[in-house]
Design a protein around this motif. Structure first.
Motif, PDB file in Angstrom:
ATOM      1  N   ARG A  55       0.831  -1.206   0.000  1.00 20.31           N
ATOM      2  CA  ARG A  55       0.000   0.000   0.000  1.00 20.31           C
ATOM      3  C   ARG A  55       0.868   1.260   0.000  1.00 20.31           C
ATOM      4  O   ARG A  55       1.865   1.341   0.700  1.00 20.31           O
ATOM      5  N   PHE A  56       0.488   2.242  -0.773  1.00 24.94           N
ATOM      6  CA  PHE A  56       1.187   3.520  -0.856  1.00 24.94           C
ATOM      7  C   PHE A  56       0.631   4.433   0.230  1.00 24.94           C
ATOM      8  O   PHE A  56      -0.535   4.801   0.199  1.00 24.94           O
ATOM      9  N   VAL A  57       1.467   4.777   1.217  1.00 25.51           N
ATOM     10  CA  VAL A  57       1.012   5.545   2.380  1.00 25.51           C
ATOM     11  C   VAL A  57       1.684   6.920   2.400  1.00 25.51           C
ATOM     12  O   VAL A  57       2.463   7.258   1.522  1.00 25.51           O
ATOM     13  N   VAL A  58       1.378   7.713   3.418  1.00 25.92           N
ATOM     14  CA  VAL A  58       1.886   9.084   3.523  1.00 25.92           C
ATOM     15  C   VAL A  58       3.417   9.108   3.545  1.00 25.92           C
ATOM     16  O   VAL A  58       4.037   9.998   2.963  1.00 25.92           O
ATOM     17  N   LYS A  59       4.029   8.133   4.179  1.00 26.04           N
ATOM     18  CA  LYS A  59       5.488   8.055   4.226  1.00 26.04           C
ATOM     19  C   LYS A  59       6.053   7.965   2.806  1.00 26.04           C
ATOM     20  O   LYS A  59       7.029   8.640   2.467  1.00 26.04           O
ATOM     21  N   SER A  73      17.108  19.978  -7.899  1.00 24.55           N
ATOM     22  CA  SER A  73      18.488  20.426  -7.701  1.00 24.55           C
ATOM     23  C   SER A  73      19.430  19.748  -8.701  1.00 24.55           C
ATOM     24  O   SER A  73      20.410  20.353  -9.137  1.00 24.55           O
ATOM     25  N   TYR A  74      19.120  18.515  -9.100  1.00 22.66           N
ATOM     26  CA  TYR A  74      19.950  17.801 -10.081  1.00 22.66           C
ATOM     27  C   TYR A  74      19.832  18.441 -11.464  1.00 22.66           C
ATOM     28  O   TYR A  74      20.825  18.665 -12.146  1.00 22.66           O
ATOM     29  N   LYS A  75      18.596  18.772 -11.872  1.00 23.87           N
ATOM     30  CA  LYS A  75      18.358  19.353 -13.196  1.00 23.87           C
ATOM     31  C   LYS A  75      18.500  20.879 -13.203  1.00 23.87           C
ATOM     32  O   LYS A  75      18.491  21.488 -14.254  1.00 23.87           O
ATOM     33  N   LYS A  76      18.579  21.485 -12.031  1.00 26.23           N
ATOM     34  CA  LYS A  76      18.747  22.926 -11.862  1.00 26.23           C
ATOM     35  C   LYS A  76      17.596  23.741 -12.447  1.00 26.23           C
ATOM     36  O   LYS A  76      17.808  24.785 -13.064  1.00 26.23           O
ATOM     37  N   HIS A  77      16.386  23.261 -12.279  1.00 29.02           N
ATOM     38  CA  HIS A  77      15.179  24.026 -12.587  1.00 29.02           C
ATOM     39  C   HIS A  77      14.013  23.431 -11.827  1.00 29.02           C
ATOM     40  O   HIS A  77      14.061  22.302 -11.374  1.00 29.02           O
ATOM     41  N   SER A  78      12.964  24.221 -11.664  1.00 24.13           N
ATOM     42  CA  SER A  78      11.805  23.743 -10.922  1.00 24.13           C
ATOM     43  C   SER A  78      10.741  23.246 -11.898  1.00 24.13           C
ATOM     44  O   SER A  78      10.735  23.620 -13.071  1.00 24.13           O
ATOM     45  N   TYR A  79       9.844  22.427 -11.390  1.00 25.41           N
ATOM     46  CA  TYR A  79       8.806  21.810 -12.205  1.00 25.41           C
ATOM     47  C   TYR A  79       7.457  22.439 -11.896  1.00 25.41           C
ATOM     48  O   TYR A  79       7.050  22.512 -10.750  1.00 25.41           O
ATOM     49  N   LYS A  80       6.786  22.868 -12.946  1.00 25.86           N
ATOM     50  CA  LYS A  80       5.453  23.444 -12.774  1.00 25.86           C
ATOM     51  C   LYS A  80       4.408  22.334 -12.670  1.00 25.86           C
ATOM     52  O   LYS A  80       3.467  22.434 -11.895  1.00 25.86           O
ATOM     53  N   HIS A  81       4.575  21.279 -13.442  1.00 26.15           N
ATOM     54  CA  HIS A  81       3.615  20.179 -13.463  1.00 26.15           C
ATOM     55  C   HIS A  81       4.279  18.925 -12.893  1.00 26.15           C
ATOM     56  O   HIS A  81       5.354  18.528 -13.334  1.00 26.15           O
ATOM     57  N   LYS A  82       3.596  18.317 -11.923  1.00 29.06           N
ATOM     58  CA  LYS A  82       4.114  17.111 -11.278  1.00 29.06           C
ATOM     59  C   LYS A  82       3.013  16.053 -11.310  1.00 29.06           C
ATOM     60  O   LYS A  82       1.891  16.314 -10.856  1.00 29.06           O
ATOM     61  N   TYR A  83       3.335  14.884 -11.853  1.00 24.08           N
ATOM     62  CA  TYR A  83       2.355  13.820 -12.005  1.00 24.08           C
ATOM     63  C   TYR A  83       2.852  12.552 -11.320  1.00 24.08           C
ATOM     64  O   TYR A  83       4.031  12.223 -11.394  1.00 24.08           O
ATOM     65  N   LEU A  84       1.937  11.865 -10.673  1.00 17.47           N
ATOM     66  CA  LEU A  84       2.225  10.560 -10.099  1.00 17.47           C
ATOM     67  C   LEU A  84       1.245   9.574 -10.714  1.00 17.47           C
ATOM     68  O   LEU A  84       0.029   9.752 -10.618  1.00 17.47           O
ATOM     69  N   ILE A  85       1.785   8.560 -11.367  1.00 17.33           N
ATOM     70  CA  ILE A  85       0.971   7.481 -11.912  1.00 17.33           C
ATOM     71  C   ILE A  85       1.240   6.281 -11.030  1.00 17.33           C
ATOM     72  O   ILE A  85       2.373   5.822 -10.920  1.00 17.33           O
ATOM     73  N   ILE A  86       0.195   5.788 -10.403  1.00 14.55           N
ATOM     74  CA  ILE A  86       0.374   4.725  -9.409  1.00 14.55           C
ATOM     75  C   ILE A  86      -0.496   3.524  -9.748  1.00 14.55           C
ATOM     76  O   ILE A  86      -1.656   3.677 -10.104  1.00 14.55           O
ATOM     77  N   GLY A  87       0.095   2.359  -9.642  1.00 15.43           N
ATOM     78  CA  GLY A  87      -0.620   1.127  -9.941  1.00 15.43           C
ATOM     79  C   GLY A  87      -0.678   0.199  -8.746  1.00 15.43           C
ATOM     80  O   GLY A  87      -0.609  -1.015  -8.890  1.00 15.43           O
ATOM     81  N   SER A  88      -0.795   0.751  -7.565  1.00 13.03           N
ATOM     82  CA  SER A  88      -0.871  -0.047  -6.346  1.00 13.03           C
ATOM     83  C   SER A  88      -1.970   0.513  -5.450  1.00 13.03           C
ATOM     84  O   SER A  88      -2.480   1.601  -5.696  1.00 13.03           O
TER      85      SER A  88
END
Length: 113
Positions: A55-59, A73-88
């Motif tokens: 199960r995918f929980v708050v942690k 920090s790795y790519k040195k830019h911020s993301y406007k759109h963030k998507y999570l595709i979850i199959g659990s």
């Protein structure tokens, strides 16, 4: 990757450029897929694909947000759109936590990914 692009196309989310990021570059041992790209309006977006048996929980949601910050920090830019595709199985508190942090969450069947 084709399954993910097809799924996002159905949701009318199209990326001009999309690259796969190895989680080990972000010092993570998690089994997930991370993509970074630019959409057709030239905004940066990131896609996290999680397909686990437990199960995918708050942690887990907090870990995803931390990984996204490392990616910024790795790519040195911020993301406007963030998507999570979850199959659990997904905890409602985790979903609420991600939505409060400007994530869009898509729950799919385990077979789709």
């Amino acid at each position: 990757m084709k399954n993910i692009l097809d799924f996002l196309a159905i949701k009318k989310i199209v990326f001009r450029v999309l690259e796969k990021i190895d989680p080990t570059l972000l010092k993570s041992r998690k089994k997930l897929e991370i993509y970074s790209g630019v959409n057709e309006k030239s905004f940066y977006g990131t896609i996290f694909v999680v397909n686990q048996k437990s199960r995918f929980v708050v942690k887990n949601a907090a870990e995803i947000i931390e990984l996204e910050q490392r990616l910024e920090s790795y790519k040195k830019h911020s993301y406007k759109h963030k998507y999570l595709i979850i199959g659990s199985p997904f905890c409602s508190h985790a979903k609420k936590y991600l939505i409060e942090n400007q994530w869009r969450v898509f729950e799919v069947s385990h077979d789709t990914l």
